[in-house]
Design a protein around this motif. Structure first.
Motif, short mmCIF file in Angstrom:
data_model
loop_
_atom_site.label_atom_id
_atom_site.label_comp_id
_atom_site.label_asym_id
_atom_site.label_seq_id
_atom_site.Cartn_x
_atom_site.Cartn_y
_atom_site.Cartn_z
N PRO A 40 31.60 33.43 49.26
CA PRO A 40 32.15 34.73 49.67
C PRO A 40 33.45 35.07 48.95
O PRO A 40 33.65 36.22 48.55
N LEU A 41 34.30 34.08 48.77
CA LEU A 41 35.58 34.35 48.10
C LEU A 41 35.37 34.72 46.64
O LEU A 41 36.05 35.60 46.11
N ALA A 42 34.41 34.07 45.98
CA ALA A 42 34.12 34.41 44.59
C ALA A 42 33.59 35.83 44.48
O ALA A 42 33.97 36.58 43.58
N ILE A 43 32.72 36.22 45.40
CA ILE A 43 32.17 37.58 45.39
C ILE A 43 33.29 38.60 45.62
O ILE A 43 33.38 39.60 44.90
N ILE A 44 34.14 38.33 46.60
CA ILE A 44 35.25 39.25 46.88
C ILE A 44 36.17 39.37 45.67
O ILE A 44 36.57 40.48 45.28
N PHE A 45 36.49 38.24 45.04
CA PHE A 45 37.38 38.30 43.88
C PHE A 45 36.73 39.06 42.73
O PHE A 45 37.38 39.85 42.06
N LEU A 46 35.45 38.81 42.49
CA LEU A 46 34.77 39.53 41.40
C LEU A 46 34.73 41.03 41.66
O LEU A 46 34.90 41.83 40.74
N LEU A 47 34.49 41.42 42.92
CA LEU A 47 34.51 42.84 43.25
C LEU A 47 35.90 43.43 43.00
O LEU A 47 36.02 44.53 42.45
N TRP A 48 36.94 42.72 43.38
CA TRP A 48 38.32 43.15 43.15
C TRP A 48 38.59 43.27 41.65
O TRP A 48 39.17 44.23 41.18
N TYR A 49 38.12 42.28 40.89
CA TYR A 49 38.33 42.30 39.44
C TYR A 49 37.60 43.48 38.79
O TYR A 49 38.18 44.20 37.99
N PHE A 50 36.33 43.68 39.17
CA PHE A 50 35.58 44.78 38.58
C PHE A 50 36.13 46.13 39.01
O PHE A 50 36.09 47.10 38.24
N LEU A 51 36.66 46.23 40.22
CA LEU A 51 37.32 47.45 40.63
C LEU A 51 38.50 47.75 39.71
O LEU A 51 38.67 48.88 39.25
N TYR A 52 39.28 46.73 39.42
CA TYR A 52 40.42 46.89 38.50
C TYR A 52 39.94 47.35 37.12
O TYR A 52 40.50 48.28 36.55
N VAL A 53 38.91 46.71 36.60
CA VAL A 53 38.40 47.08 35.28
C VAL A 53 37.88 48.51 35.28
O VAL A 53 38.16 49.29 34.35
N LEU A 54 37.12 48.87 36.31
CA LEU A 54 36.58 50.23 36.38
C LEU A 54 37.69 51.27 36.52
O LEU A 54 37.64 52.32 35.89
N LEU A 55 38.68 50.97 37.35
CA LEU A 55 39.81 51.89 37.48
C LEU A 55 40.55 52.04 36.15
O LEU A 55 40.93 53.15 35.76
N ALA A 56 40.74 50.93 35.46
CA ALA A 56 41.44 50.97 34.17
C ALA A 56 40.65 51.78 33.15
O ALA A 56 41.24 52.46 32.30
N ASP A 57 39.34 51.72 33.24
CA ASP A 57 38.51 52.41 32.26
C ASP A 57 38.25 53.87 32.61
O ASP A 57 38.22 54.72 31.71
N TYR A 58 38.07 54.17 33.90
CA TYR A 58 37.64 55.51 34.28
C TYR A 58 38.66 56.31 35.08
O TYR A 58 38.46 57.51 35.29
N ALA A 59 39.70 55.70 35.58
CA ALA A 59 40.68 56.43 36.39
C ALA A 59 42.06 56.37 35.72
O ALA A 59 43.02 55.87 36.30
N HIS A 60 42.12 56.86 34.50
CA HIS A 60 43.37 56.80 33.72
C HIS A 60 44.53 57.49 34.45
O HIS A 60 45.64 56.96 34.47
#
Length: 125
Positions: A40-60
């Motif tokens: 569960p912790l790995a899944i939560i961290f990956l979701l947090w990481y991908f949220l960061y990447v997506l925000l950095a890419d699409y929410a300038h």
């Protein structure tokens, strides 16, 4: 002599029965505890990481919101990735010391005790 060709100290008779160990309720409890924490912790961290990447890419516009001086939300979120990593590592070490290691030590000591008894019996023959 190659490493694969070197003789080992363990005879086949003194090796642990790994199938029996895997069936041991204590080992299954250890695996269940480990998996219930890590997955569960790995899944939560990956979701947090991908949220960061997506925000950095699409929410300038959002990520470039200034917080103080030249520090923006993107920089803060990026630094929080490191904080999260260290936090998860600390949390896992504390969890492991409290819940996993005592059970693992108990199982290991029993296995090593059985192996030592098996080699003592071999020496007595």
């Amino acid at each position: 002599m190659s490493q694969a060709a070197q003789p080992t100290d363990r005879s086949p008779d003194s090796s642990a029965d790994f199938v029996a160990i895997q069936r041991d309720p204590r080992f299954q409890k250890l695996r269940r505890r480990h998996r219930s924490f890590v997955f569960p912790l790995a899944i939560i961290f990956l979701l947090w990481y991908f949220l960061y990447v997506l925000l950095a890419d699409y929410a300038h516009d959002f990520m470039s919101i200034k917080v103080a001086g030249s520090i923006n939300l993107g920089l803060i979120f990026g630094l929080l990735q490191f904080v999260t990593t260290f936090g998860i590592t600390t949390w896992y070490v504390m969890y492991s010391n409290r819940k996993l290691d005592p059970l693992a030590v108990e199982i290991r000591e029993e296995i090593e005790g059985q192996s030592a008894e098996g080699s003592d019996l071999e020496g007595a023959r």
